[in-house]
Scaffold this motif. Structure first.
Motif, PDB file in Angstrom:
ATOM      1  N   MET A  95       0.856  -1.161   0.000  1.00  0.00           N
ATOM      2  CA  MET A  95       0.000   0.000   0.000  1.00  0.00           C
ATOM      3  C   MET A  95       0.898   1.219   0.000  1.00  0.00           C
ATOM      4  SD  MET A  95      -2.763   1.106   2.918  1.00  0.00           S
ATOM      5  CE  MET A  95      -1.665   0.817   4.270  1.00  0.00           C
ATOM      6  N   GLY A  96       0.701   2.088  -0.955  1.00  0.00           N
ATOM      7  CA  GLY A  96       1.459   3.322  -1.004  1.00  0.00           C
ATOM      8  C   GLY A  96       0.860   4.364  -0.075  1.00  0.00           C
ATOM      9  N   VAL A  97       1.670   5.327   0.292  1.00  0.00           N
ATOM     10  CA  VAL A  97       1.173   6.410   1.145  1.00  0.00           C
ATOM     11  C   VAL A  97       1.623   7.755   0.596  1.00  0.00           C
ATOM     12  CG1 VAL A  97       1.098   5.037   3.268  1.00  0.00           C
ATOM     13  CG2 VAL A  97       3.146   6.328   2.722  1.00  0.00           C
ATOM     14  N   GLU A  98       0.875   8.764   0.938  1.00  0.00           N
ATOM     15  CA  GLU A  98       1.255  10.149   0.728  1.00  0.00           C
ATOM     16  C   GLU A  98       1.204  10.809   2.100  1.00  0.00           C
ATOM     17  OE1 GLU A  98      -1.167  12.160  -2.100  1.00  0.00           O
ATOM     18  OE2 GLU A  98      -0.321  11.078  -3.785  1.00  0.00           O
ATOM     19  N   TYR A  99       1.657  12.028   2.177  1.00  0.00           N
ATOM     20  CA  TYR A  99       1.638  12.727   3.454  1.00  0.00           C
ATOM     21  C   TYR A  99       0.775  13.974   3.348  1.00  0.00           C
ATOM     22  CZ  TYR A  99       5.173   9.505   4.934  1.00  0.00           C
ATOM     23  OH  TYR A  99       5.818   8.359   5.260  1.00  0.00           O
ATOM     24  N   TYR A 100      -0.089  14.151   4.345  1.00  0.00           N
ATOM     25  CA  TYR A 100      -0.968  15.303   4.418  1.00  0.00           C
ATOM     26  C   TYR A 100      -0.887  15.834   5.843  1.00  0.00           C
ATOM     27  CZ  TYR A 100      -5.208  18.115   4.381  1.00  0.00           C
ATOM     28  OH  TYR A 100      -6.104  19.152   4.480  1.00  0.00           O
ATOM     29  N   ALA A 143      -7.840   0.841  -0.229  1.00  0.00           N
ATOM     30  CA  ALA A 143      -6.407   0.840  -0.519  1.00  0.00           C
ATOM     31  C   ALA A 143      -5.903  -0.595  -0.566  1.00  0.00           C
ATOM     32  CB  ALA A 143      -5.653   1.614   0.563  1.00  0.00           C
ATOM     33  N   ALA A 144      -5.077  -0.899  -1.565  1.00  0.00           N
ATOM     34  CA  ALA A 144      -4.516  -2.240  -1.712  1.00  0.00           C
ATOM     35  C   ALA A 144      -3.376  -2.443  -0.723  1.00  0.00           C
ATOM     36  CB  ALA A 144      -4.014  -2.437  -3.132  1.00  0.00           C
ATOM     37  N   ALA A 145      -3.264  -3.664  -0.201  1.00  0.00           N
ATOM     38  CA  ALA A 145      -2.148  -4.034   0.667  1.00  0.00           C
ATOM     39  C   ALA A 145      -0.906  -4.221  -0.191  1.00  0.00           C
ATOM     40  CB  ALA A 145      -2.469  -5.315   1.424  1.00  0.00           C
ATOM     41  N   GLU A 146       0.262  -4.004   0.382  1.00  0.00           N
ATOM     42  CA  GLU A 146       1.515  -4.159  -0.357  1.00  0.00           C
ATOM     43  C   GLU A 146       1.703  -5.572  -0.888  1.00  0.00           C
ATOM     44  OE1 GLU A 146       5.060  -2.739   1.522  1.00  0.00           O
ATOM     45  OE2 GLU A 146       4.052  -0.930   2.182  1.00  0.00           O
ATOM     46  N   SER A 147       1.200  -6.560  -0.160  1.00  0.00           N
ATOM     47  CA  SER A 147       1.372  -7.959  -0.554  1.00  0.00           C
ATOM     48  C   SER A 147       0.553  -8.325  -1.782  1.00  0.00           C
ATOM     49  CB  SER A 147       0.960  -8.873   0.603  1.00  0.00           C
ATOM     50  OG  SER A 147      -0.443  -8.765   0.836  1.00  0.00           O
ATOM     51  N   GLY A 148      -0.475  -7.524  -2.092  1.00  0.00           N
ATOM     52  CA  GLY A 148      -1.366  -7.840  -3.201  1.00  0.00           C
ATOM     53  C   GLY A 148      -2.410  -8.875  -2.824  1.00  0.00           C
ATOM     54  N   GLN A 149      -2.460  -9.249  -1.545  1.00  0.00           N
ATOM     55  CA  GLN A 149      -3.409 -10.256  -1.087  1.00  0.00           C
ATOM     56  C   GLN A 149      -4.456  -9.678  -0.146  1.00  0.00           C
ATOM     57  OE1 GLN A 149      -0.608 -13.167   0.425  1.00  0.00           O
ATOM     58  NE2 GLN A 149      -0.964 -14.402  -1.396  1.00  0.00           N
ATOM     59  N   ALA A 165     -12.255  -2.024   7.743  1.00  0.00           N
ATOM     60  CA  ALA A 165     -12.218  -3.465   7.462  1.00  0.00           C
ATOM     61  C   ALA A 165     -10.955  -3.816   6.685  1.00  0.00           C
ATOM     62  CB  ALA A 165     -13.439  -3.870   6.651  1.00  0.00           C
ATOM     63  N   HIS A 166     -10.554  -5.074   6.816  1.00  0.00           N
ATOM     64  CA  HIS A 166      -9.484  -5.634   5.988  1.00  0.00           C
ATOM     65  C   HIS A 166     -10.106  -6.768   5.198  1.00  0.00           C
ATOM     66  CE1 HIS A 166      -6.045  -8.409   5.210  1.00  0.00           C
ATOM     67  NE2 HIS A 166      -5.619  -7.278   4.677  1.00  0.00           N
ATOM     68  N   LEU A 167      -9.944  -6.738   3.885  1.00  0.00           N
ATOM     69  CA  LEU A 167     -10.521  -7.750   3.004  1.00  0.00           C
ATOM     70  C   LEU A 167      -9.394  -8.593   2.418  1.00  0.00           C
ATOM     71  CD1 LEU A 167     -12.863  -5.279   1.126  1.00  0.00           C
ATOM     72  CD2 LEU A 167     -13.508  -6.781   2.999  1.00  0.00           C
ATOM     73  N   ASN A 168      -9.388  -9.897   2.693  1.00  0.00           N
ATOM     74  CA  ASN A 168      -8.402 -10.811   2.121  1.00  0.00           C
ATOM     75  C   ASN A 168      -8.862 -11.253   0.743  1.00  0.00           C
ATOM     76  OD1 ASN A 168      -6.582 -10.946   4.334  1.00  0.00           O
ATOM     77  ND2 ASN A 168      -8.031 -12.268   5.389  1.00  0.00           N
ATOM     78  N   VAL A 169      -7.935 -11.284  -0.211  1.00  0.00           N
ATOM     79  CA  VAL A 169      -8.242 -11.729  -1.571  1.00  0.00           C
ATOM     80  C   VAL A 169      -7.102 -12.599  -2.083  1.00  0.00           C
ATOM     81  CG1 VAL A 169      -9.638  -9.684  -2.143  1.00  0.00           C
ATOM     82  CG2 VAL A 169      -7.201  -9.690  -2.658  1.00  0.00           C
ATOM     83  N   VAL A 170      -7.383 -13.366  -3.130  1.00  0.00           N
ATOM     84  CA  VAL A 170      -6.347 -14.117  -3.814  1.00  0.00           C
ATOM     85  C   VAL A 170      -5.451 -13.115  -4.529  1.00  0.00           C
ATOM     86  CG1 VAL A 170      -5.922 -15.788  -5.664  1.00  0.00           C
ATOM     87  CG2 VAL A 170      -7.858 -16.106  -4.108  1.00  0.00           C
TER      88      VAL A 170
END
Length: 88
Positions: A1-6, A28-34, A50-55
């Motif tokens: 997951m990328g971040v910006e600063y505000y 936002a996508a997790a860095e792992s892609g999962q 929430a955190h959503l797990n995906v393939v």
């Protein structure tokens, strides 16, 4: 997951943003892609909902479908896998 600063705070980069019932949500996508993280964007801060797990390789996009709020799912080849309602 990328971040910006505000205002000197780390803010996730959102894949999609949608409003539902006067609330704004970002995905936002997790860095792992999962996985994906669902955030609610509030006036003063951002709250993880929430955190959503995906393939790995699955793409999610926030969507409103009538009164339903959820994610539209695409497999790693771009095929439409349907809509999943979120409990929000």
């Amino acid at each position: 997951m990328g971040v910006e600063y505000y205002k000197r705070k780390a803010v996730p980069l959102f894949e999609s943003i949608k409003c539902h019932r006067n609330n704004t949500y970002g995905l936002a996508a997790a860095e792992s892609g999962q996985g994906y993280y669902l955030y609610e964007l509030l006036d003063e801060n951002i709250e993880l909902r929430a955190h959503l797990n995906v393939v790995k390789g699955t793409l999610l996009e926030l969507e409103t479908n009538g009164e339903s709020f959820g994610v539209h799912i695409f497999d790693s080849h771009g095929n439409d896998e349907g809509f999943m309602k979120l409990p929000i």
